[in-house]
Design a protein around this motif. Structure first.
Motif, short mmCIF file in Angstrom:
data_model
loop_
_atom_site.label_atom_id
_atom_site.label_comp_id
_atom_site.label_asym_id
_atom_site.label_seq_id
_atom_site.Cartn_x
_atom_site.Cartn_y
_atom_site.Cartn_z
N ASN A 32 -33.45 35.11 22.90
CA ASN A 32 -33.39 36.05 21.78
C ASN A 32 -32.80 35.30 20.60
N ARG A 33 -33.27 35.64 19.38
CA ARG A 33 -32.79 34.95 18.19
C ARG A 33 -31.26 34.91 18.17
N SER A 34 -30.62 36.08 18.32
CA SER A 34 -29.16 36.06 18.43
C SER A 34 -28.81 36.03 19.91
N VAL A 72 -43.73 37.65 23.73
CA VAL A 72 -42.99 37.85 22.49
C VAL A 72 -42.82 39.36 22.32
N MET A 73 -41.56 39.81 22.26
CA MET A 73 -41.30 41.25 22.18
C MET A 73 -40.34 41.53 21.02
N VAL A 74 -40.74 41.05 19.83
CA VAL A 74 -39.88 41.23 18.65
C VAL A 74 -40.47 42.27 17.71
N LYS A 75 -39.75 42.57 16.67
CA LYS A 75 -40.20 43.52 15.66
C LYS A 75 -41.59 43.12 15.18
N ALA A 76 -42.50 44.09 15.12
CA ALA A 76 -43.88 43.78 14.74
C ALA A 76 -43.96 43.36 13.28
N GLY A 77 -44.97 42.56 12.94
CA GLY A 77 -45.18 42.11 11.56
C GLY A 77 -44.64 40.70 11.36
N ASP A 81 -44.87 36.77 13.47
CA ASP A 81 -45.42 35.51 12.95
C ASP A 81 -44.36 34.42 12.96
N ALA A 82 -43.12 34.78 12.60
CA ALA A 82 -42.04 33.78 12.56
C ALA A 82 -41.81 33.18 13.95
N VAL A 83 -41.80 34.04 14.96
CA VAL A 83 -41.56 33.55 16.32
C VAL A 83 -42.74 32.70 16.80
N GLY A 101 -45.63 43.40 21.29
CA GLY A 101 -45.18 44.32 20.25
C GLY A 101 -46.32 45.22 19.79
N ASN A 102 -46.00 46.17 18.91
CA ASN A 102 -47.01 47.10 18.40
C ASN A 102 -47.73 46.49 17.21
N ALA A 103 -48.56 45.49 17.45
CA ALA A 103 -49.26 44.83 16.34
C ALA A 103 -50.54 45.58 16.00
N GLY A 126 -51.14 45.68 24.48
CA GLY A 126 -50.57 47.00 24.25
C GLY A 126 -49.69 47.37 25.42
N VAL A 127 -48.50 47.85 25.13
CA VAL A 127 -47.59 48.31 26.19
C VAL A 127 -47.19 49.73 25.84
N SER A 128 -47.46 50.66 26.72
CA SER A 128 -47.10 52.05 26.45
C SER A 128 -46.15 52.57 27.51
P1 NDP Z 1 -37.29 46.03 17.62
O1 NDP Z 1 -38.63 46.38 17.13
O2 NDP Z 1 -36.13 46.83 17.15
O3 NDP Z 1 -37.02 44.47 17.30
C1 NDP Z 1 -35.79 43.86 17.59
C2 NDP Z 1 -36.02 42.51 18.18
O4 NDP Z 1 -36.76 41.68 17.27
C3 NDP Z 1 -34.70 41.79 18.44
O5 NDP Z 1 -34.84 41.03 19.60
C4 NDP Z 1 -34.59 40.92 17.19
O6 NDP Z 1 -33.77 39.79 17.37
C5 NDP Z 1 -36.01 40.49 17.02
N1 NDP Z 1 -36.30 40.00 15.69
C6 NDP Z 1 -36.37 40.70 14.55
N2 NDP Z 1 -36.69 39.90 13.52
C7 NDP Z 1 -36.80 38.64 14.02
C8 NDP Z 1 -37.12 37.37 13.46
N3 NDP Z 1 -37.40 37.25 12.15
N4 NDP Z 1 -37.15 36.31 14.28
C9 NDP Z 1 -36.89 36.43 15.58
N5 NDP Z 1 -36.60 37.60 16.19
C10 NDP Z 1 -36.56 38.69 15.41
O7 NDP Z 1 -37.27 46.00 19.22
P2 NDP Z 1 -37.90 46.99 20.30
O8 NDP Z 1 -37.42 46.47 21.60
O9 NDP Z 1 -37.69 48.43 19.99
O10 NDP Z 1 -39.46 46.75 20.17
C11 NDP Z 1 -40.03 45.47 20.35
C12 NDP Z 1 -41.51 45.56 20.08
O11 NDP Z 1 -42.10 46.44 21.01
C13 NDP Z 1 -41.86 46.10 18.70
O12 NDP Z 1 -43.00 45.43 18.22
C14 NDP Z 1 -42.20 47.54 18.97
O13 NDP Z 1 -43.07 48.08 18.01
C15 NDP Z 1 -42.85 47.44 20.33
N6 NDP Z 1 -42.82 48.63 21.14
C16 NDP Z 1 -41.74 49.45 21.15
C17 NDP Z 1 -41.73 50.58 21.93
C18 NDP Z 1 -40.51 51.43 21.96
O14 NDP Z 1 -40.56 52.49 22.60
N7 NDP Z 1 -39.42 51.02 21.33
C19 NDP Z 1 -42.87 50.96 22.76
C20 NDP Z 1 -43.93 50.01 22.75
C21 NDP Z 1 -43.90 48.91 21.95
P3 NDP Z 1 -32.18 39.89 17.03
O15 NDP Z 1 -31.55 40.48 18.23
O16 NDP Z 1 -31.80 38.47 16.81
O17 NDP Z 1 -32.05 40.72 15.80
#
Ligand code: NDP
Length: 477
Positions: A32-34, A72-77, A81-83, A101-103, A126-128
């Motif tokens: 994880n980034r942090s 890769v399970m980070v914030k979409a968008g 791309d950064a990861v 992620g939800n791309a 897709g993960v639901s």
């Molecule tokens: P978030 O969408 O809240 O994203 C947080 C994570 O993204 C953290 O690990 C964070 O790292 C990382 N992150 C954010 N910006 C960056 C960056 N620039 N570089 C590297 N890492 C980054 O997390 P969720 O777990 O809620 O969701 C993850 C994905 O899954 C999303 O795309 C979401 O849309 C999708 N999803 C979510 C569902 C849900 O019910 N929540 C269901 C299905 C899909 P750090 O800790 O360092 O900040």
């Protein structure tokens, strides 16, 4: 290198997916980034399986067996791309990057193409099922190459929800197919929820009943054809009391439905594909309307009385059954439209998506999980080129049985001034689809009149134009 798979991005979804993988016996590299998130995952759940934590992306990649598979399970968008950009120089040809992620599927198509250029597989998945699903078994919809699925399939099929021994995961199709199907899944979820909400509103208006009494009705419905996770939790929510006020919980919640955007994406894509997903669109717009507080207040003031009649239900059981049938028929329309969109997307982007198979993997793990999906699978398995789900035998019978109820409910709702946009528009869609003649003929006439857009005739081939401004003779174009 000892880990079979890695997860980077350990917020709630990534964390739970990593735990699910470890609990199923896979060795999971973590990043994880942090690094605090990685550390706390190992500290709190390290005993659930074998984790290989890493603080740098390089160490994370080095921990993976080849071909490497990185989720890769980070914030979409932008973050995704950064990861990906960080990963590319660390990976070798044949390695697999999985975006869970939800791309948007268009982003997935773009990323897949870019990574293919580097000799890498990119699998938009897709993960639901939300957090609980990620931990206990989600519905998983992977796109990407068939080759990547040979490595990922056995892993994903093991951690997915299982229904009747069948995993809620299958390879959907190339590049963006998985994220596309997940998007339509979410659109159907919008429609399903809107229909349930309208059914609740209609029952409440018609019966003058309290939410707790309505919870009982939904509980009964959940024992029949409507059996589904959403109906089950509707009973739960309606039966819940607010601790602070003692009032029904549903009465203390602000009536403004929010959205994260997948409903909007679904409607935008349907417009591009020319597929009338009226149920999903009504549901998406109904959420938007609920958020326009100023307009709602102004309209309430301007129209305190709009000639609505008091709703007087005389036969309670018959009315409840009417609403149930109307709900089921409208739901069939929404699903038929969603599957039409998947078929159209599959044709447009050459994905060759198996519609019955898609229904199969929504039976468990995801928000729209329902027995009903078995019927959809059967329908498409029996007739893959079904023109519309509505005409498959069970669906046609159910809609036919429900039509009188559907008409009564929509008509009574209009008379009583109770908005039921999804019920009404589903019925209109059904009637339009089965109409002998549509007023589209007049629209063609108007288009030809003002813009010489031409028309076709019912009685002979060819393209025609009438000289509207001249002698009104007809030309063949
Ligand atoms: P978030 O969408 O809240 O994203 C947080 C994570 O993204 C953290 O690990 C964070 O790292 C990382 N992150 C954010 N910006 C960056 C960056 N620039 N570089 C590297 N890492 C980054 O997390 P969720 O777990 O809620 O969701 C993850 C994905 O899954 C999303 O795309 C979401 O849309 C999708 N999803 C979510 C569902 C849900 O019910 N929540 C269901 C299905 C899909 P750090 O800790 O360092 O900040």
């Amino acid at each position: 290198a000892t880990a079979q798979i890695g997860v980077t991005g350990l917020a709630v979804m990534g964390r739970n997916l990593a735990r699910n993988l470890a609990r199923n016996g896979f060795t999971v590299a973590l990043h994880n980034r942090s690094p605090e998130r990685t550390r706390s995952l190992v500290a709190e759940h390290g005993d659930e399986g074998t984790f290989v934590p890493a603080e740098s992306m390089a160490d994370f990649v080095a921990a993976l067996e080849r071909p490497r598979a990185v989720i890769v399970m980070v914030k979409a968008g932008g973050p995704t791309d950064a990861v990906i950009d960080e990963l590319i120089p660390l990976l070798d040809a044949g390695d697999i990057v999985v975006d869970c992620g939800n791309a948007h599927f268009a982003d997935t198509r773009r990323r897949e193409e870019a990574l293919r250029g580097h000799g890498l597989h990119f699998v938009g998945t897709g993960v639901s099922g939300g957090e609980e699903g990620a931990l206990r078994g989600p519905s998983i919809m992977p796109g990407g190459s068939a080759e990547s699925y040979r490595k990922l399939g056995p892993i994903f099929e093991k951690i997915a929800a299982q229904v009747d021994g069948v995993p809620c995961c299958r390879h959907i199709g190339p590049d963006g197919a998985g994220h596309f199907v997940k998007m339509v899944h979410n659109g159907i979820e919008y429609a399903d929820m809107q229909l349930i909400a309208e059914a609740y509103d209609l029952l409440r208006a018609g019966l003058g009943a309290e939410p707790a009494e309505l919870a009982e009705i939904f509980r009964e419905w959940n024992a029949g054809e409507l059996e589904s996770f959403l109906i089950e939790i509707t009973a739960d929510v309606l039966g819940h009391r607010d601790a602070a006020t003692g009032r029904a919980f549903v009465d203390i919640v602000l009536d403004r439905a929010e959205q994260k955007g997948t409903g909007r994406w679904t409607v935008q894509s349907a417009l591009d594909l020319g597929i009338p997903i009226t149920g999903i669109a009504e549901a998406t717009f109904a959420r938007s309307l609920s958020g326009h507080a100023d307009q709602r207040a102004a309209a309430r003031r301007a129209f305190p009385d709009a000639g609505e009649k008091k709703w007087q239900v005389t036969d309670r059981d018959a009315f409840v059954e009417d609403v149930r049938r109307a709900l089921l028929a409208s739901k069939i329309v929404a699903y038929a439209q969603g599957f039409d969109q998947i078929r159209a997307g599959s044709r447009e982007y050459d994905w060759d998506i198996d519609l019955g198979g898609t229904a199969t993997i929504w039976r468990g793990g995801c928000i729209i999980r329902a027995r009903f999906l078995d019927r959809i699978r059967q329908a498409y398995d029996e007739q893959p080129d079904l023109p519309t789900l509505l005409v498959a035998p069970w669906f046609a019978d159910t809609v036919n049985d429900g039509v009188p109820s559907w008409r009564r409910v929509v008509a009574e709702a209009a008379r009583a001034g109770v908005p039921a946009p999804a019920f009404a528009s589903s019925l209109a869609y059904f009637d339009a689809l089965r109409a002998e003649r549509l007023p589209a003929a007049l629209i063609q006439g108007l288009r030809d009149n003002f813009g010489a857009h031409t028309y076709h005739r019912v009685d002979r081939d060819g393209t025609f134009h009438t000289r509207w401004a001249g002698d009104r003779s007809e030309l063949e174009a």
